[in-house]
Design a protein around this motif. Sequence first.
Motif, PDB file in Angstrom:
ATOM      1  N   PRO A  97      94.933  21.485 -38.785  1.00  0.00           N
ATOM      2  CA  PRO A  97      95.389  22.794 -38.396  1.00  0.00           C
ATOM      3  C   PRO A  97      93.816  22.887 -38.039  1.00  0.00           C
ATOM      4  O   PRO A  97      93.916  23.890 -36.925  1.00  0.00           O
ATOM      5  N   GLU A  98      92.635  23.226 -38.690  1.00  0.00           N
ATOM      6  CA  GLU A  98      92.089  23.306 -37.767  1.00  0.00           C
ATOM      7  C   GLU A  98      91.055  23.245 -36.905  1.00  0.00           C
ATOM      8  O   GLU A  98      90.616  23.607 -35.678  1.00  0.00           O
ATOM      9  N   GLY A  99      91.256  22.074 -37.268  1.00  0.00           N
ATOM     10  CA  GLY A  99      91.466  20.901 -35.869  1.00  0.00           C
ATOM     11  C   GLY A  99      92.010  21.068 -34.200  1.00  0.00           C
ATOM     12  O   GLY A  99      91.861  21.215 -33.378  1.00  0.00           O
ATOM     13  N   TRP A 100      93.601  21.636 -35.035  1.00  0.00           N
ATOM     14  CA  TRP A 100      94.454  21.711 -33.303  1.00  0.00           C
ATOM     15  C   TRP A 100      94.082  23.020 -33.077  1.00  0.00           C
ATOM     16  O   TRP A 100      94.390  23.179 -31.821  1.00  0.00           O
ATOM     17  N   TRP A 101      93.452  23.893 -33.412  1.00  0.00           N
ATOM     18  CA  TRP A 101      93.829  25.583 -33.141  1.00  0.00           C
ATOM     19  C   TRP A 101      93.238  25.362 -31.748  1.00  0.00           C
ATOM     20  O   TRP A 101      91.877  25.124 -31.651  1.00  0.00           O
ATOM     21  N   GLY A 102      93.608  26.486 -31.027  1.00  0.00           N
ATOM     22  CA  GLY A 102      93.252  26.453 -29.424  1.00  0.00           C
ATOM     23  C   GLY A 102      93.047  25.144 -28.532  1.00  0.00           C
ATOM     24  O   GLY A 102      92.879  25.036 -27.369  1.00  0.00           O
ATOM     25  N   TYR A 128      91.207  41.332 -31.550  1.00  0.00           N
ATOM     26  CA  TYR A 128      92.413  41.023 -31.244  1.00  0.00           C
ATOM     27  C   TYR A 128      92.631  39.150 -31.200  1.00  0.00           C
ATOM     28  O   TYR A 128      91.390  38.070 -30.503  1.00  0.00           O
ATOM     29  N   GLY A 129      93.572  38.553 -31.438  1.00  0.00           N
ATOM     30  CA  GLY A 129      93.368  36.604 -31.289  1.00  0.00           C
ATOM     31  C   GLY A 129      94.794  36.046 -31.056  1.00  0.00           C
ATOM     32  O   GLY A 129      95.927  37.295 -30.952  1.00  0.00           O
ATOM     33  N   SER A 130      94.843  35.283 -30.719  1.00  0.00           N
ATOM     34  CA  SER A 130      96.806  34.848 -29.642  1.00  0.00           C
ATOM     35  C   SER A 130      96.963  33.485 -29.558  1.00  0.00           C
ATOM     36  O   SER A 130      95.820  32.464 -29.084  1.00  0.00           O
ATOM     37  N   TYR A 131      98.309  32.718 -30.241  1.00  0.00           N
ATOM     38  CA  TYR A 131      98.080  31.256 -30.105  1.00  0.00           C
ATOM     39  C   TYR A 131      99.417  31.364 -30.595  1.00  0.00           C
ATOM     40  O   TYR A 131     100.475  31.475 -30.819  1.00  0.00           O
ATOM     41  N   LEU A 132      99.639  30.267 -29.253  1.00  0.00           N
ATOM     42  CA  LEU A 132     101.706  29.363 -29.720  1.00  0.00           C
ATOM     43  C   LEU A 132     102.182  30.696 -29.559  1.00  0.00           C
ATOM     44  O   LEU A 132     103.282  30.838 -29.762  1.00  0.00           O
ATOM     45  N   GLY A 169     104.747  25.987 -38.782  1.00  0.00           N
ATOM     46  CA  GLY A 169     104.336  26.928 -40.298  1.00  0.00           C
ATOM     47  C   GLY A 169     103.081  27.993 -40.221  1.00  0.00           C
ATOM     48  O   GLY A 169     102.109  28.661 -38.934  1.00  0.00           O
ATOM     49  N   ASN A 170     102.727  28.896 -41.082  1.00  0.00           N
ATOM     50  CA  ASN A 170     101.720  29.686 -41.213  1.00  0.00           C
ATOM     51  C   ASN A 170     100.196  29.461 -41.386  1.00  0.00           C
ATOM     52  O   ASN A 170      99.636  30.191 -41.120  1.00  0.00           O
ATOM     53  N   TRP A 171      99.985  28.283 -41.520  1.00  0.00           N
ATOM     54  CA  TRP A 171      98.507  27.946 -40.522  1.00  0.00           C
ATOM     55  C   TRP A 171      98.070  28.305 -39.522  1.00  0.00           C
ATOM     56  O   TRP A 171      96.728  29.092 -39.352  1.00  0.00           O
ATOM     57  N   HIS A 172      98.855  29.282 -38.182  1.00  0.00           N
ATOM     58  CA  HIS A 172      98.432  29.515 -36.839  1.00  0.00           C
ATOM     59  C   HIS A 172      97.605  30.903 -37.354  1.00  0.00           C
ATOM     60  O   HIS A 172      96.978  31.369 -36.598  1.00  0.00           O
ATOM     61  N   ILE A 173      98.691  30.876 -38.546  1.00  0.00           N
ATOM     62  CA  ILE A 173      98.585  32.367 -38.958  1.00  0.00           C
ATOM     63  C   ILE A 173      97.442  33.463 -39.337  1.00  0.00           C
ATOM     64  O   ILE A 173      96.562  34.103 -38.669  1.00  0.00           O
ATOM     65  N   ARG A 174      97.268  31.855 -39.794  1.00  0.00           N
ATOM     66  CA  ARG A 174      95.362  32.044 -40.953  1.00  0.00           C
ATOM     67  C   ARG A 174      94.239  31.567 -40.187  1.00  0.00           C
ATOM     68  O   ARG A 174      93.712  32.666 -39.588  1.00  0.00           O
TER      69      ARG A 174
END
Length: 410
Positions: free
Chosen positions: A85-90, A258-262, A348-353
């Motif tokens: 999850p940490e490596g996937w983000w962005g 502000y943040g945005s993803y997926l 999954g809610n990992w992307h929220i965190r």
Amino acid sequence: MPKIPAELCIKCKGHKYLCGLSICPILERFKNVTSTVSKIVINNKIEGSTPPSILIGEKNYPKVSLVYNIPPGVIGEEAKDYENPEGWWGRKSLNDIISIRSSLISTILGGLNVRDPYKLYEKEISLAGISEKPVVSETDSSGKIVPKLKFDGILIPRGPSLTVQSIKVSENPKVPRTIQKLIFDDLKAEESVIKLYLDNENYYRIISAFSLGFLGLKRNRKLVPTRWSITAVDQIVGNYLLDNIRTLDTIDNVEYYYGSYLGNHFHIILYPSSHSSTWIEIWHPLSLWTTELIISELSENYWGEYDSLDGGYIAARFSIIEKLYKRRRQAGIIIIREITKDYFAPVGNWHIRETVKRALENKPKTFNTIEESLKYVNTNLEANDKINLLGLKSIKKIIGQRRIDEFLFK
């Protein structure tokens, strides 16, 4: 069958079954449409390195299943990318994540007693789930593979599944010393989670250790369904950090991040106040759970009492409280999550965190009042012409309370 209200689907997110059905029709439809696996040919056995990627199911609790994910033929460090999850983000798109996860085989061991985690210790199966590196494993492939993907709102998607009789760990798991020590200690589970967090152990590994029964008083240890473990660890660490900032000074200004993803947009407002928190979700038509515009609101007071428990909110709350803890400040919190039609599958809610955490690394935009910040957010929503944030019940309550406080303490 009568139409299920969209508001119920938003609260449920496919795993609480609030509609009374035994399966979620939205997720079932989605699985059938997106299942990319039509034929898998494997000779005699499945062999590969678990990323590590192990979860505990909740169906039939206290008799549960262990899901051991293996990318067939993938050996060594390359396997890490299958659950990262940490490596996937962005870096990974929604389609990328679905593609990666559909390449895993979910081998399932059923009929496990949650009060006997030691049986898995002995075979090193659960140890593989907390290893610092991928672990080579194999299992018999004589069973029937179910070529469907499995999704829900909290867990990372699972690939095609196969029920097996045994799993063989062919390589020694490398367990971090921090966890290794706690396995032999007799410390309460909550205290163990906090200790690992303060020792900078990988957050997702802490969740796995909690789920796989490595933490807690030895006589009380048990397997915990992974979905429950994710929210439990977010709560445990979040509450610990919150207790440590309750007496600190508040921030000085109203801050906006502000943040945005997926296809998810997060607007975060921190304002001078003792702790309270508001979570607002705006679901667009044709996003995952609804065909109409839906707004849901959740509030948490100073004492940590929620309107209802929502795993996505608890994940976002953790990231914000962690940031405030590092700043040695406390604040009131407003989180506005806008979910667009681009978020067409739950991952999954990992992307929220992770998205909230990264949003708070940015330099904030400051405002004189909460009202000004909310007007700014309102103009930047994709649904700006359909929503009046200042008119929402939870927002009216915040603004009203502040005005009373300001009047009383002038």
